[in-house]
Motif scaffolding. Sequence first.
Motif, PDB file in Angstrom:
ATOM      1  N   ALA A  71       0.841  -1.194   0.000  1.00  0.00           N
ATOM      2  CA  ALA A  71       0.000   0.000   0.000  1.00  0.00           C
ATOM      3  C   ALA A  71       0.877   1.245   0.000  1.00  0.00           C
ATOM      4  O   ALA A  71       2.101   1.169   0.146  1.00  0.00           O
ATOM      5  CB  ALA A  71      -0.910  -0.023   1.227  1.00  0.00           C
ATOM      6  N   SER A  72       0.263   2.420  -0.143  1.00  0.00           N
ATOM      7  CA  SER A  72       1.022   3.663  -0.124  1.00  0.00           C
ATOM      8  C   SER A  72       1.680   3.843   1.245  1.00  0.00           C
ATOM      9  O   SER A  72       1.183   3.350   2.266  1.00  0.00           O
ATOM     10  CB  SER A  72       0.119   4.852  -0.445  1.00  0.00           C
ATOM     11  OG  SER A  72      -0.918   4.958   0.518  1.00  0.00           O
ATOM     12  N   THR A  73       2.789   4.571   1.261  1.00  0.00           N
ATOM     13  CA  THR A  73       3.577   4.694   2.482  1.00  0.00           C
ATOM     14  C   THR A  73       2.774   5.270   3.639  1.00  0.00           C
ATOM     15  O   THR A  73       2.953   4.852   4.792  1.00  0.00           O
ATOM     16  CB  THR A  73       4.821   5.566   2.216  1.00  0.00           C
ATOM     17  OG1 THR A  73       5.615   4.927   1.209  1.00  0.00           O
ATOM     18  CG2 THR A  73       5.659   5.744   3.469  1.00  0.00           C
ATOM     19  N   ASP A  74       1.865   6.204   3.361  1.00  0.00           N
ATOM     20  CA  ASP A  74       1.103   6.809   4.454  1.00  0.00           C
ATOM     21  C   ASP A  74       0.161   5.821   5.133  1.00  0.00           C
ATOM     22  O   ASP A  74      -0.349   6.100   6.227  1.00  0.00           O
ATOM     23  CB  ASP A  74       0.336   8.039   3.967  1.00  0.00           C
ATOM     24  CG  ASP A  74      -0.686   7.722   2.884  1.00  0.00           C
ATOM     25  OD1 ASP A  74      -0.683   6.598   2.344  1.00  0.00           O
ATOM     26  OD2 ASP A  74      -1.502   8.611   2.570  1.00  0.00           O
ATOM     27  N   GLN A  75      -0.047   4.655   4.535  1.00  0.00           N
ATOM     28  CA  GLN A  75      -0.886   3.624   5.141  1.00  0.00           C
ATOM     29  C   GLN A  75      -0.068   2.539   5.853  1.00  0.00           C
ATOM     30  O   GLN A  75      -0.643   1.677   6.523  1.00  0.00           O
ATOM     31  CB  GLN A  75      -1.751   2.951   4.072  1.00  0.00           C
ATOM     32  CG  GLN A  75      -2.722   3.879   3.366  1.00  0.00           C
ATOM     33  CD  GLN A  75      -3.545   3.128   2.340  1.00  0.00           C
ATOM     34  OE1 GLN A  75      -4.249   2.169   2.666  1.00  0.00           O
ATOM     35  NE2 GLN A  75      -3.443   3.536   1.087  1.00  0.00           N
ATOM     36  N   HIS A  76       1.248   2.544   5.692  1.00  0.00           N
ATOM     37  CA  HIS A  76       2.070   1.448   6.208  1.00  0.00           C
ATOM     38  C   HIS A  76       1.902   1.227   7.705  1.00  0.00           C
ATOM     39  O   HIS A  76       1.688   0.094   8.155  1.00  0.00           O
ATOM     40  CB  HIS A  76       3.548   1.697   5.896  1.00  0.00           C
ATOM     41  CG  HIS A  76       3.926   1.404   4.484  1.00  0.00           C
ATOM     42  ND1 HIS A  76       5.204   1.577   3.995  1.00  0.00           N
ATOM     43  CD2 HIS A  76       3.191   0.955   3.432  1.00  0.00           C
ATOM     44  CE1 HIS A  76       5.239   1.242   2.722  1.00  0.00           C
ATOM     45  NE2 HIS A  76       4.044   0.880   2.358  1.00  0.00           N
ATOM     46  N   VAL A  77       2.039   2.282   8.491  1.00  0.00           N
ATOM     47  CA  VAL A  77       2.022   2.110   9.944  1.00  0.00           C
ATOM     48  C   VAL A  77       0.706   1.498  10.401  1.00  0.00           C
ATOM     49  O   VAL A  77       0.687   0.542  11.189  1.00  0.00           O
ATOM     50  CB  VAL A  77       2.294   3.445  10.658  1.00  0.00           C
ATOM     51  CG1 VAL A  77       2.048   3.310  12.157  1.00  0.00           C
ATOM     52  CG2 VAL A  77       3.734   3.895  10.416  1.00  0.00           C
ATOM     53  N   GLY A  78      -0.409   2.021   9.906  1.00  0.00           N
ATOM     54  CA  GLY A  78      -1.704   1.494  10.319  1.00  0.00           C
ATOM     55  C   GLY A  78      -1.901   0.050   9.916  1.00  0.00           C
ATOM     56  O   GLY A  78      -2.338  -0.786  10.735  1.00  0.00           O
ATOM     57  N   ILE A  79      -1.580  -0.296   8.675  1.00  0.00           N
ATOM     58  CA  ILE A  79      -1.769  -1.668   8.196  1.00  0.00           C
ATOM     59  C   ILE A  79      -0.839  -2.630   8.916  1.00  0.00           C
ATOM     60  O   ILE A  79      -1.262  -3.697   9.388  1.00  0.00           O
ATOM     61  CB  ILE A  79      -1.548  -1.733   6.674  1.00  0.00           C
ATOM     62  CG1 ILE A  79      -2.662  -0.977   5.941  1.00  0.00           C
ATOM     63  CG2 ILE A  79      -1.482  -3.178   6.193  1.00  0.00           C
ATOM     64  CD1 ILE A  79      -2.424  -0.829   4.445  1.00  0.00           C
ATOM     65  N   VAL A  80       0.444  -2.282   8.991  1.00  0.00           N
ATOM     66  CA  VAL A  80       1.422  -3.175   9.624  1.00  0.00           C
ATOM     67  C   VAL A  80       1.095  -3.365  11.098  1.00  0.00           C
ATOM     68  O   VAL A  80       1.206  -4.477  11.636  1.00  0.00           O
ATOM     69  CB  VAL A  80       2.850  -2.626   9.438  1.00  0.00           C
ATOM     70  CG1 VAL A  80       3.856  -3.443  10.242  1.00  0.00           C
ATOM     71  CG2 VAL A  80       3.224  -2.644   7.957  1.00  0.00           C
ATOM     72  N   THR A  81       0.667  -2.313  11.775  1.00  0.00           N
ATOM     73  CA  THR A  81       0.298  -2.429  13.185  1.00  0.00           C
ATOM     74  C   THR A  81      -0.826  -3.428  13.372  1.00  0.00           C
ATOM     75  O   THR A  81      -0.771  -4.301  14.250  1.00  0.00           O
ATOM     76  CB  THR A  81      -0.123  -1.051  13.729  1.00  0.00           C
ATOM     77  OG1 THR A  81       1.005  -0.167  13.700  1.00  0.00           O
ATOM     78  CG2 THR A  81      -0.646  -1.153  15.154  1.00  0.00           C
ATOM     79  N   GLU A  82      -1.859  -3.333  12.541  1.00  0.00           N
ATOM     80  CA  GLU A  82      -2.999  -4.244  12.653  1.00  0.00           C
ATOM     81  C   GLU A  82      -2.580  -5.694  12.379  1.00  0.00           C
ATOM     82  O   GLU A  82      -3.019  -6.621  13.067  1.00  0.00           O
ATOM     83  CB  GLU A  82      -4.106  -3.803  11.694  1.00  0.00           C
ATOM     84  CG  GLU A  82      -5.457  -4.406  12.017  1.00  0.00           C
ATOM     85  CD  GLU A  82      -6.610  -3.712  11.307  1.00  0.00           C
ATOM     86  OE1 GLU A  82      -7.691  -4.322  11.212  1.00  0.00           O
ATOM     87  OE2 GLU A  82      -6.424  -2.557  10.856  1.00  0.00           O
ATOM     88  N   LEU A  83      -1.726  -5.884  11.386  1.00  0.00           N
ATOM     89  CA  LEU A  83      -1.273  -7.237  11.061  1.00  0.00           C
ATOM     90  C   LEU A  83      -0.425  -7.826  12.190  1.00  0.00           C
ATOM     91  O   LEU A  83      -0.621  -8.985  12.591  1.00  0.00           O
ATOM     92  CB  LEU A  83      -0.463  -7.214   9.760  1.00  0.00           C
ATOM     93  CG  LEU A  83      -1.258  -6.965   8.473  1.00  0.00           C
ATOM     94  CD1 LEU A  83      -0.319  -6.590   7.342  1.00  0.00           C
ATOM     95  CD2 LEU A  83      -2.092  -8.193   8.104  1.00  0.00           C
ATOM     96  N   LEU A  84       0.515  -7.063  12.707  1.00  0.00           N
ATOM     97  CA  LEU A  84       1.379  -7.567  13.779  1.00  0.00           C
ATOM     98  C   LEU A  84       0.560  -7.922  15.014  1.00  0.00           C
ATOM     99  O   LEU A  84       0.798  -8.963  15.656  1.00  0.00           O
ATOM    100  CB  LEU A  84       2.443  -6.527  14.136  1.00  0.00           C
ATOM    101  CG  LEU A  84       3.516  -6.258  13.069  1.00  0.00           C
ATOM    102  CD1 LEU A  84       4.389  -5.087  13.490  1.00  0.00           C
ATOM    103  CD2 LEU A  84       4.379  -7.501  12.833  1.00  0.00           C
TER     104      LEU A  84
END
Length: 301
Positions: A71-84
């Motif tokens: 996904a776009s970089t501005d979405q990385h933290v939110g997506i990765v946090t949810e996955l982890l």
Amino acid sequence: MPVAVIGLGDIAQKAYLPVLTALPGLDLRLMTRDRAKVERLGEAYRIPREHRYTDLGAVIAGGLRAAFVHASTDQHVGIVTELLRAGVDVYVDKPLDHRIEGARAVVELAEETGRSLLVGFNRRHAPGYLLAQERPRDLIVLQKHREGLPEDARSAVYDDFIHVVDTLRFLVPGEIEHVDVRSRSRDGLLEHLVLTLSGDGFTALGIMNRVSGSTEEVLEVSGGDSKRVVVNLAEIIDFRGQPSIRRRGDWVSVSRQRGIEQVVLHFLEAVRAGKTLSARDALRTHELCERIVAEIARQTR
């Protein structure tokens, strides 16, 4: 093994889906908020309809071992946090975030949850750059230029120059003791940047010109009265007397040439083996990028 590809933009379509869909033993799920796109790619790669998603929570609820985040970089933290937090091992495109605070937060969360977090620095796996490690590396010069693409410093450094930073860190033969940054900006946009890293017996230069008139990437490593040059990750030229040239084979894919296939396999093998991959070293690359951005800001005041 259930694996999701989250974000189906150009990098996913050109580099990752052709690799992942050719691998045996994967139960792929596709996720993007664009319903038409996920249906089109699902049909193209014969992904079952029940494994085409437009919602992150739904794809996680379907059960995952691992995910590739494009996904776009501005979405990385939110997506990765949810996955982890859901217990999923994660491969994510560089950069983790455009701010060091966001990058640090997800790396620390991966360590807290005991999950793998691998940042897509594919050049560490590119054959030409791996071969560069065979030679003495007293002087390393990596040039990565763009044509007509001046950009604000933070975006240019974190989205593009970060590859130069990480590759130099990967190739230097010792501890980095000194860092120097030189840059030129015009009307608030970065035009060129030179990074110098040095330590005991070595110097490494990273050079990017955003208004160079060409798009190219050239690595030179030299020492011990020899030099190896890698041009656009495809052509290797050795100099010791008469130069010798090795070019990418006709049947070698671009994904393999650029190290993408290899880094994908590295990540999936770790997931299957239950081995945890740390992003702590990748975080150091992000920290150096933050230092570069701060120095560019200081020079343009």
